[in-house]
Scaffold this motif. Structure first.
Motif, PDB file in Angstrom:
ATOM      1  N   GLN A   4      37.093  59.067  53.069  1.00  0.00           N
ATOM      2  CA  GLN A   4      38.610  59.450  52.646  1.00  0.00           C
ATOM      3  C   GLN A   4      38.427  60.489  51.405  1.00  0.00           C
ATOM      4  O   GLN A   4      37.677  60.667  50.786  1.00  0.00           O
ATOM      5  CB  GLN A   4      39.182  58.057  52.548  1.00  0.00           C
ATOM      6  N   LYS A   5      39.766  61.026  51.481  1.00  0.00           N
ATOM      7  CA  LYS A   5      40.037  62.045  50.416  1.00  0.00           C
ATOM      8  C   LYS A   5      40.340  61.222  49.161  1.00  0.00           C
ATOM      9  O   LYS A   5      40.764  60.082  49.311  1.00  0.00           O
ATOM     10  CB  LYS A   5      41.189  63.043  50.823  1.00  0.00           C
ATOM     11  N   VAL A   6      39.987  61.926  48.108  1.00  0.00           N
ATOM     12  CA  VAL A   6      40.617  61.362  46.777  1.00  0.00           C
ATOM     13  C   VAL A   6      41.987  61.223  46.450  1.00  0.00           C
ATOM     14  O   VAL A   6      42.616  62.375  46.529  1.00  0.00           O
ATOM     15  CB  VAL A   6      39.810  62.242  45.723  1.00  0.00           C
ATOM     16  N   LYS A   7      42.492  60.095  46.376  1.00  0.00           N
ATOM     17  CA  LYS A   7      43.892  59.930  46.115  1.00  0.00           C
ATOM     18  C   LYS A   7      44.406  60.069  44.844  1.00  0.00           C
ATOM     19  O   LYS A   7      43.979  59.425  43.842  1.00  0.00           O
ATOM     20  CB  LYS A   7      44.528  58.677  46.653  1.00  0.00           C
ATOM     21  N   LEU A   8      45.143  60.987  44.612  1.00  0.00           N
ATOM     22  CA  LEU A   8      45.705  61.214  43.060  1.00  0.00           C
ATOM     23  C   LEU A   8      46.735  60.396  42.705  1.00  0.00           C
ATOM     24  O   LEU A   8      47.708  60.114  43.426  1.00  0.00           O
ATOM     25  CB  LEU A   8      46.222  62.772  42.853  1.00  0.00           C
ATOM     26  N   THR A   9      46.660  59.790  41.266  1.00  0.00           N
ATOM     27  CA  THR A   9      47.774  58.934  40.890  1.00  0.00           C
ATOM     28  C   THR A   9      48.625  59.815  40.311  1.00  0.00           C
ATOM     29  O   THR A   9      48.640  61.175  40.122  1.00  0.00           O
ATOM     30  CB  THR A   9      47.036  58.184  39.653  1.00  0.00           C
ATOM     31  N   ALA A  10      50.042  59.218  39.921  1.00  0.00           N
ATOM     32  CA  ALA A  10      51.020  60.081  39.436  1.00  0.00           C
ATOM     33  C   ALA A  10      50.680  60.696  38.229  1.00  0.00           C
ATOM     34  O   ALA A  10      51.065  61.864  37.794  1.00  0.00           O
ATOM     35  CB  ALA A  10      52.331  59.102  39.161  1.00  0.00           C
ATOM     36  N   ARG A  11      49.915  60.083  37.320  1.00  0.00           N
ATOM     37  CA  ARG A  11      49.406  60.779  35.689  1.00  0.00           C
ATOM     38  C   ARG A  11      48.628  61.842  36.370  1.00  0.00           C
ATOM     39  O   ARG A  11      48.840  62.895  35.740  1.00  0.00           O
ATOM     40  CB  ARG A  11      48.793  59.658  35.289  1.00  0.00           C
ATOM     41  N   GLU A  12      47.670  61.794  37.271  1.00  0.00           N
ATOM     42  CA  GLU A  12      46.696  62.835  37.773  1.00  0.00           C
ATOM     43  C   GLU A  12      47.653  64.057  38.345  1.00  0.00           C
ATOM     44  O   GLU A  12      47.206  65.356  38.026  1.00  0.00           O
ATOM     45  CB  GLU A  12      45.861  62.382  38.716  1.00  0.00           C
ATOM     46  N   LYS A  13      48.623  63.865  39.016  1.00  0.00           N
ATOM     47  CA  LYS A  13      49.380  64.725  39.493  1.00  0.00           C
ATOM     48  C   LYS A  13      50.224  65.490  38.485  1.00  0.00           C
ATOM     49  O   LYS A  13      50.282  66.742  38.577  1.00  0.00           O
ATOM     50  CB  LYS A  13      50.327  64.290  40.724  1.00  0.00           C
ATOM     51  N   SER A  14      50.689  64.895  37.430  1.00  0.00           N
ATOM     52  CA  SER A  14      51.328  65.480  36.446  1.00  0.00           C
ATOM     53  C   SER A  14      50.383  66.377  35.658  1.00  0.00           C
ATOM     54  O   SER A  14      50.765  67.305  35.106  1.00  0.00           O
ATOM     55  CB  SER A  14      51.841  64.202  35.547  1.00  0.00           C
ATOM     56  N   GLU A  15      48.942  65.670  35.598  1.00  0.00           N
ATOM     57  CA  GLU A  15      47.976  66.389  35.012  1.00  0.00           C
ATOM     58  C   GLU A  15      47.911  67.828  35.605  1.00  0.00           C
ATOM     59  O   GLU A  15      47.674  68.928  34.756  1.00  0.00           O
ATOM     60  CB  GLU A  15      46.888  65.848  34.742  1.00  0.00           C
ATOM     61  N   LEU A  16      48.125  68.005  36.842  1.00  0.00           N
ATOM     62  CA  LEU A  16      47.833  69.189  37.636  1.00  0.00           C
ATOM     63  C   LEU A  16      48.930  70.182  37.484  1.00  0.00           C
ATOM     64  O   LEU A  16      48.898  71.401  37.045  1.00  0.00           O
ATOM     65  CB  LEU A  16      47.727  69.133  38.888  1.00  0.00           C
ATOM     66  N   ILE A  17      50.096  69.493  37.447  1.00  0.00           N
ATOM     67  CA  ILE A  17      51.395  70.458  37.081  1.00  0.00           C
ATOM     68  C   ILE A  17      51.544  71.083  35.680  1.00  0.00           C
ATOM     69  O   ILE A  17      51.623  72.187  35.562  1.00  0.00           O
ATOM     70  CB  ILE A  17      52.581  69.496  37.396  1.00  0.00           C
ATOM     71  N   ILE A  18      51.048  70.119  34.725  1.00  0.00           N
ATOM     72  CA  ILE A  18      50.880  70.709  33.377  1.00  0.00           C
ATOM     73  C   ILE A  18      49.749  71.691  33.144  1.00  0.00           C
ATOM     74  O   ILE A  18      50.198  73.000  32.531  1.00  0.00           O
ATOM     75  CB  ILE A  18      50.548  69.337  32.270  1.00  0.00           C
TER      76      ILE A  18
END
Length: 406
Positions: A4-18
């Motif tokens: 399975q692919k690595v599922k990003l948490t909301a915090r990690e998605k925010s980290e990518l956006i920032i």
């Protein structure tokens, strides 16, 4: 386990956006700085201005395009460069997040959850690390299982030896106690008690000798004292040594070898123990047998040896267990014929020590113990796929029975 692919948490998605926003801002500032520097450089250098003019004329002639100012060419180039940098930074950050997930999974396994495996599927070299970790955990679990089996096997060995030694030892102490307390009515009764104690002592000696031999040949550092000898003469001498016992049971022993004599290089002392155990086994348990055949044939770099008798058939369910230590076919548990239960296990270990293998077949006409040995030491006889598969199946069955009993 399906990947399975690595599922990003909301915090990690925010980290990518920032990460993306910060990178874009840095690139805008960098572009502005480069644009200012490049403008100053163009304004001060006539050669650079001439080069840009010639480039615009060339583009206009070849593509019929409207002349662009050099500023727009620079902006387009920098926009492409910026997009590449932003993408690279985001991918790099995403790979770092993937690594963090893998480390978390690894710590979970290290806490003792050895049944867990890292489930992620990634498209980078990190996948090799994941596969290596899972393979290492599998190997560790397998090694621990083998260690448990070895410990259980040792416990069974101690338990069986203790039981088999305690039985005759109890009889010896009992009869000697009667003699010590003078609880006998006649000299004949005294001789009977002492004779019984003597017979039980011999049984104990056989068990101890077999146990010593079994542990000796099972040690990894056991060496063979090899020499060249005539297998034909060895088998004939063994047949002669069992002649009296065979006559008592109305059994005839025949020796045949091809070629005659058959010369091989091995440890003759250990092979004598193998053939001795098989002959004793045939005479004790081959009920109704009238003939025992000892045959050996050289085929290339291998020697096929058979010890066969025409006695009672061995049940099919027992064939795969014959070489298990302390195993006896149910009909052979009498006091008169019951041996140590180590004879065939010793034979198998010695044959394996020579680089060969042994197996048994039995039907209504013939029971045979078949050995394949190399002509010379240092070589190994490959087992046929059928034999190897049967042994693996037997090991799996033993593991299942062990888990059930546990």
């Amino acid at each position: 386990m399906t990947g399975q692919k690595v599922k990003l948490t909301a915090r990690e998605k925010s980290e990518l956006i920032i990460e993306g926003i910060v990178t874009v801002m840095i690139m805008i500032l960098l572009n502005f700085a480069v644009l200012v520097l490049f403008t100053q450089m163009v304004g001060r250098s006539q050669q650079v201005q001439d080069g840009i003019w010639l480039l615009k004329i060339g583009l206009n002639q070849n593509n019929n395009l409207q002349l662009w100012s050099w500023q727009w060419v620079f902006v387009v180039f920098m926009a492409i460069f910026d997009a590449i940098v932003v993408w690279w930074r985001l991918i790099r950050r995403y790979h770092q997040i993937q690594m963090r997930h893998v480390i978390v999974e690894l710590h979970y396994i290290a806490e003792g959850h050895l049944g867990h495996r890292i489930p992620f599927v990634v498209k980078t070299d990190l996948q090799k690390v994941i596969d290596s970790i899972n393979a290492l955990v599998d190997f560790t679990v397998q090694s621990m299982e083998e260690e448990r089996q070895i410990e259980k096997s040792k416990d069974e060995l101690i338990s069986n030896v203790s039981h088999d030694i305690r039985t005759p030892l109890t009889s010896i102490i009992g009869y000697l106690g009667l003699i010590e307390d003078k609880q006998y009515r006649s000299e004949d009764e005294l001789l009977k008690y002492s004779h019984t104690a003597y017979v039980k002592s011999k049984q104990m000696k056989v068990l101890v000798d077999d146990l010593f031999e079994y542990t000796k040949v099972r040690q990894t550092g056991t060496h063979l004292n090899t020499s060249e000898f005539s297998l034909t003469n060895l088998l004939e001498q063994l047949a002669a040594s069992f002649e009296l016992e065979a006559e008592k049971k109305n059994v005839e022993i025949t020796v045949t070898t091809k070629p005659d004599p058959l010369i091989m290089t091995a440890d003759p002392e250990k092979l004598v123990r193998v053939f001795n155990n098989l002959l004793v086994n045939g005479l004790k348990y081959g009920k109704g047998a009238t003939h025992i055949w000892l045959t050996a044939e050289a085929l290339g770099q291998e020697i096929i040896i058979k010890v066969a008798n025409d006695g009672q058939e061995i049940p099919n369910d027992s064939l795969s267990h014959l070489f298990d230590r302390f195993y006896r076919v149910e009909e052979s548990r009498s006091q008169e014929t019951g041996g140590s239960g180590l004879g065939l296990a010793i034979a198998q270990s010695i044959v394996a020590l020579h680089g060969g293998y042994i197996y048994a077949t039995s039907d209504a006409k013939m029971t045979s113990f078949v050995m394949y040995l190399p002509m010379a030491p240092g070589k190994k006889v490959e087992k046929p796929a059928v034999i190897a598969q049967q042994e693996e199946q037997h090991k799996e069955n033993r593991k299942r029975s062990t888990h059930v009993s546990a």
